[in-house]
Design a protein around this motif. Sequence first.
Motif, PDB file in Angstrom:
ATOM      1  N   LEU A   1      -0.068  -2.932  20.925  1.00 35.03           N
ATOM      2  CA  LEU A   1       0.832  -2.919  22.071  1.00 35.03           C
ATOM      3  C   LEU A   1       2.295  -3.127  21.685  1.00 35.03           C
ATOM      4  N   SER A   2       2.547  -3.751  20.553  1.00 32.96           N
ATOM      5  CA  SER A   2       3.933  -4.015  20.161  1.00 32.96           C
ATOM      6  C   SER A   2       4.125  -3.759  18.673  1.00 32.96           C
ATOM      7  N   PRO A   3       3.921  -2.515  18.237  1.00 34.03           N
ATOM      8  CA  PRO A   3       4.062  -2.238  16.803  1.00 34.03           C
ATOM      9  C   PRO A   3       5.526  -2.271  16.378  1.00 34.03           C
ATOM     10  N   GLY A   4       5.749  -2.731  15.181  1.00 33.00           N
ATOM     11  CA  GLY A   4       7.096  -2.693  14.634  1.00 33.00           C
ATOM     12  C   GLY A   4       8.045  -3.730  15.174  1.00 33.00           C
ATOM     13  N   THR A   5       7.551  -4.771  15.840  1.00 36.61           N
ATOM     14  CA  THR A   5       8.432  -5.827  16.335  1.00 36.61           C
ATOM     15  C   THR A   5       8.265  -7.079  15.491  1.00 36.61           C
ATOM     16  N   ALA A   6       9.293  -7.915  15.500  1.00 32.32           N
ATOM     17  CA  ALA A   6       9.238  -9.142  14.717  1.00 32.32           C
ATOM     18  C   ALA A   6       8.144 -10.068  15.222  1.00 32.32           C
ATOM     19  N   ALA A   7       7.984 -10.167  16.551  1.00 28.76           N
ATOM     20  CA  ALA A   7       6.984 -11.080  17.103  1.00 28.76           C
ATOM     21  C   ALA A   7       5.579 -10.678  16.686  1.00 28.76           C
ATOM     22  N   ALA A   8       5.293  -9.377  16.673  1.00 29.70           N
ATOM     23  CA  ALA A   8       3.965  -8.917  16.248  1.00 29.70           C
ATOM     24  C   ALA A   8       3.757  -9.170  14.755  1.00 29.70           C
ATOM     25  N   ARG A   9       4.791  -8.950  13.940  1.00 24.61           N
ATOM     26  CA  ARG A   9       4.661  -9.188  12.495  1.00 24.61           C
ATOM     27  C   ARG A   9       4.461 -10.679  12.204  1.00 24.61           C
ATOM     28  N   VAL A  10       5.123 -11.542  12.975  1.00 26.13           N
ATOM     29  CA  VAL A  10       4.958 -12.982  12.755  1.00 26.13           C
ATOM     30  C   VAL A  10       3.503 -13.377  12.973  1.00 26.13           C
ATOM     31  N   ARG A  11       2.905 -12.892  14.047  1.00 26.67           N
ATOM     32  CA  ARG A  11       1.514 -13.268  14.315  1.00 26.67           C
ATOM     33  C   ARG A  11       0.562 -12.634  13.315  1.00 26.67           C
ATOM     34  N   SER A  12       0.867 -11.426  12.846  1.00 29.26           N
ATOM     35  CA  SER A  12       0.053 -10.825  11.787  1.00 29.26           C
ATOM     36  C   SER A  12       0.126 -11.674  10.524  1.00 29.26           C
ATOM     37  N   GLY A  13       1.334 -12.101  10.161  1.00 31.91           N
ATOM     38  CA  GLY A  13       1.485 -12.933   8.971  1.00 31.91           C
ATOM     39  C   GLY A  13       0.751 -14.247   9.087  1.00 31.91           C
ATOM     40  N   ALA A  14       0.763 -14.854  10.286  1.00 35.26           N
ATOM     41  CA  ALA A  14       0.060 -16.122  10.472  1.00 35.26           C
ATOM     42  C   ALA A  14      -1.445 -15.944  10.302  1.00 35.26           C
ATOM     43  N   VAL A  15      -1.979 -14.861  10.833  1.00 38.88           N
ATOM     44  CA  VAL A  15      -3.420 -14.610  10.700  1.00 38.88           C
ATOM     45  C   VAL A  15      -3.774 -14.322   9.242  1.00 38.88           C
ATOM     46  N   TYR A  16      -2.961 -13.527   8.564  1.00 37.90           N
ATOM     47  CA  TYR A  16      -3.225 -13.248   7.146  1.00 37.90           C
ATOM     48  C   TYR A  16      -3.193 -14.539   6.328  1.00 37.90           C
ATOM     49  N   ARG A  17      -2.254 -15.416   6.639  1.00 38.23           N
ATOM     50  CA  ARG A  17      -2.189 -16.691   5.932  1.00 38.23           C
ATOM     51  C   ARG A  17      -3.455 -17.500   6.170  1.00 38.23           C
ATOM     52  N   ASP A  18      -3.941 -17.528   7.413  1.00 43.03           N
ATOM     53  CA  ASP A  18      -5.167 -18.253   7.721  1.00 43.03           C
ATOM     54  C   ASP A  18      -6.356 -17.714   6.944  1.00 43.03           C
ATOM     55  N   ARG A  19      -6.340 -16.433   6.661  1.00 44.68           N
ATOM     56  CA  ARG A  19      -7.452 -15.806   5.939  1.00 44.68           C
ATOM     57  C   ARG A  19      -7.299 -15.904   4.422  1.00 44.68           C
ATOM     58  N   GLY A  20      -6.188 -16.447   3.961  1.00 48.33           N
ATOM     59  CA  GLY A  20      -5.957 -16.557   2.531  1.00 48.33           C
ATOM     60  C   GLY A  20      -5.358 -15.324   1.902  1.00 48.33           C
ATOM     61  N   TRP A  21      -4.868 -14.385   2.719  1.00 46.75           N
ATOM     62  CA  TRP A  21      -4.265 -13.151   2.204  1.00 46.75           C
ATOM     63  C   TRP A  21      -2.766 -13.388   2.037  1.00 46.75           C
ATOM     64  N   ARG A  22      -2.389 -14.039   0.980  1.00 45.14           N
ATOM     65  CA  ARG A  22      -1.009 -14.493   0.840  1.00 45.14           C
ATOM     66  C   ARG A  22      -0.022 -13.344   0.695  1.00 45.14           C
ATOM     67  N   GLU A  23      -0.355 -12.337  -0.086  1.00 46.58           N
ATOM     68  CA  GLU A  23       0.577 -11.238  -0.286  1.00 46.58           C
ATOM     69  C   GLU A  23       0.799 -10.484   1.014  1.00 46.58           C
ATOM     70  N   ASP A  24      -0.281 -10.238   1.762  1.00 40.98           N
ATOM     71  CA  ASP A  24      -0.125  -9.553   3.041  1.00 40.98           C
ATOM     72  C   ASP A  24       0.694 -10.400   4.011  1.00 40.98           C
ATOM     73  N   ALA A  25       0.447 -11.705   4.016  1.00 45.92           N
ATOM     74  CA  ALA A  25       1.201 -12.591   4.899  1.00 45.92           C
ATOM     75  C   ALA A  25       2.682 -12.574   4.544  1.00 45.92           C
ATOM     76  N   ALA A  26       2.996 -12.652   3.255  1.00 50.27           N
ATOM     77  CA  ALA A  26       4.403 -12.659   2.839  1.00 50.27           C
ATOM     78  C   ALA A  26       5.096 -11.353   3.224  1.00 50.27           C
ATOM     79  N   ALA A  27       4.403 -10.221   3.061  1.00 53.52           N
ATOM     80  CA  ALA A  27       5.004  -8.932   3.426  1.00 53.52           C
ATOM     81  C   ALA A  27       5.259  -8.852   4.927  1.00 53.52           C
ATOM     82  N   ALA A  28       4.282  -9.281   5.728  1.00 55.46           N
ATOM     83  CA  ALA A  28       4.447  -9.218   7.183  1.00 55.46           C
ATOM     84  C   ALA A  28       5.567 -10.127   7.655  1.00 55.46           C
TER      85      ALA A  28
END
Length: 522
Positions: A227-254
């Motif tokens: 629903l909100s691709p390419g926005t900072a708010a969507a990337r922040v939540r993607s990064g938080a979820v990646y961090r929770d899953r242990g995907w550090r590189e993906d989290a840092a990129a997001a």
Amino acid sequence: MQSSDAVRIPRHARTSFISAASATSATSPPSTTARGLLDGGPRPRRSPAVRRALVAAVAGCAVLGGVLVLLPDRGEDSAPPALGPAGRAAAAVGAGAPAAMPDLAVLIGERETHVRAHPGDDQSWAVLGSAYVERGLRTADSAYYPKAERALRTSLRTRPERNVAALTGLAALGNARHDFRDARKWGEQAVRLAPRRWAAHAALLDAYRGLGDAKGVGRALAKVRKLSPGTAAARVRSGAVYRDRGWREDAAAALSDAAALARTPAERAACLYRVGELAWERGEPGDALRHYDAALAADPDHHPSLAAKGRALAAVGRTSDALHAYRAAIVRRPAPEYALELGELYESLKLRPAALAQYDLVRARVRQGGLGGVNDERVLGVFEAEHGDVGAAVRRLTAEFKRHASPENEDALGWALHRSGKSKEGLKHVESAVKKGPRSALFAYHRGAIERELGRYGAARRHLTEALRINPHFSPLAAPAAHTALKSLGDPPTGGPAQVYAPRGAPIPKLPRPPKPARQSD
């Protein structure tokens, strides 16, 4: 297709003209001319007054048309006029992004004045309630949360059907209070009514994270990204979820993308803070410190970056600066977790009286937050397990884990059980937290320390080493304890585990020969 010499009237001018014409026709009574034409009857004779009015109207339209032709054309895709402080804050709050404190104050003042004059305006009540939630988060003043709840429930009473704004605000309020069950309830209602409302899915995502619902997090994240691709708010939540899953590189990129896409200083500061937190968790305090400084340069009121800066300064040996940063953060946001971190830093420096003063502040801040409905049971349970009543810690964290089964709560419960003498039971919870949660030095330390207590020295040595490899500075008290525990374990015995080798003098068994391959016929 229009000719090249046709006059183009700007869209905003056409809209204004049409709106004015519509308003004029709506307020004028239907004329006998219109009734006669629709009925097919004879055209009545106009009076002189009517004729004069029509002539004036035609002349006015001609003049207005000339003005519209002379107006400069801003283009169909021209940017709208800049929002004022209240508009900026309302846009940020509605999008689930942080708002600047001065803008937020203006918005709250305007909405308070408006609802006094118009108490039936459900949308203004919902905006006011959501602004109170944001103000409470930014200041750690739990007194704003009851005010937010009253405003949002007033909006629901005023408009009980399909009031998505109020439902989304109540979900955000539940997340702010760490009452993730309540946040899930309101968020799911909002999503059912408005499946394409991004802010509702974002609030629901935060609730699922607090509950430790991995499947719910996955569904909500997919909606947020769609629903909100390419926005900072969507990337922040993607990064938080990646961090929770242990995907550090993906989290840092997001999160790095989010910082680049941020539209306001407050949003940029929040993104840079999260990038700094990832660097801290990787054991890179210098890199983390640079991001915290950048966040504070963007928004000096961003107290999480100030407290995190204190943590990083202590790790690089700048103790005086670290204490100053922590004190400043506590003045701006009297959060119990900041007082606990500062107390442990004092204790690591052998400043026991100062540490005890901060520990007393932890309990006071938790009680104060509870008056506003804030659930800080995990913070208080962690504190009691390390510095207070271990039995009370087990009771608190057991109840909290039943309510919110996040990996952080499960790790805290496992450690409290170990501290109370139930190491086997505690290890099960810690192992589960390690499996489900992020790659955490604290989780690995808890696991290794419990295994050492249970006599599982090989596993203990491995996990204590892992904790210090992930982040050598993860805690001013626990990191030195991990070094001490490793030193007490010593080096592993030479030759590997005894069961790998046959007893001395025993014949070495011969392995069976592999069967010969079958001969292929010509």
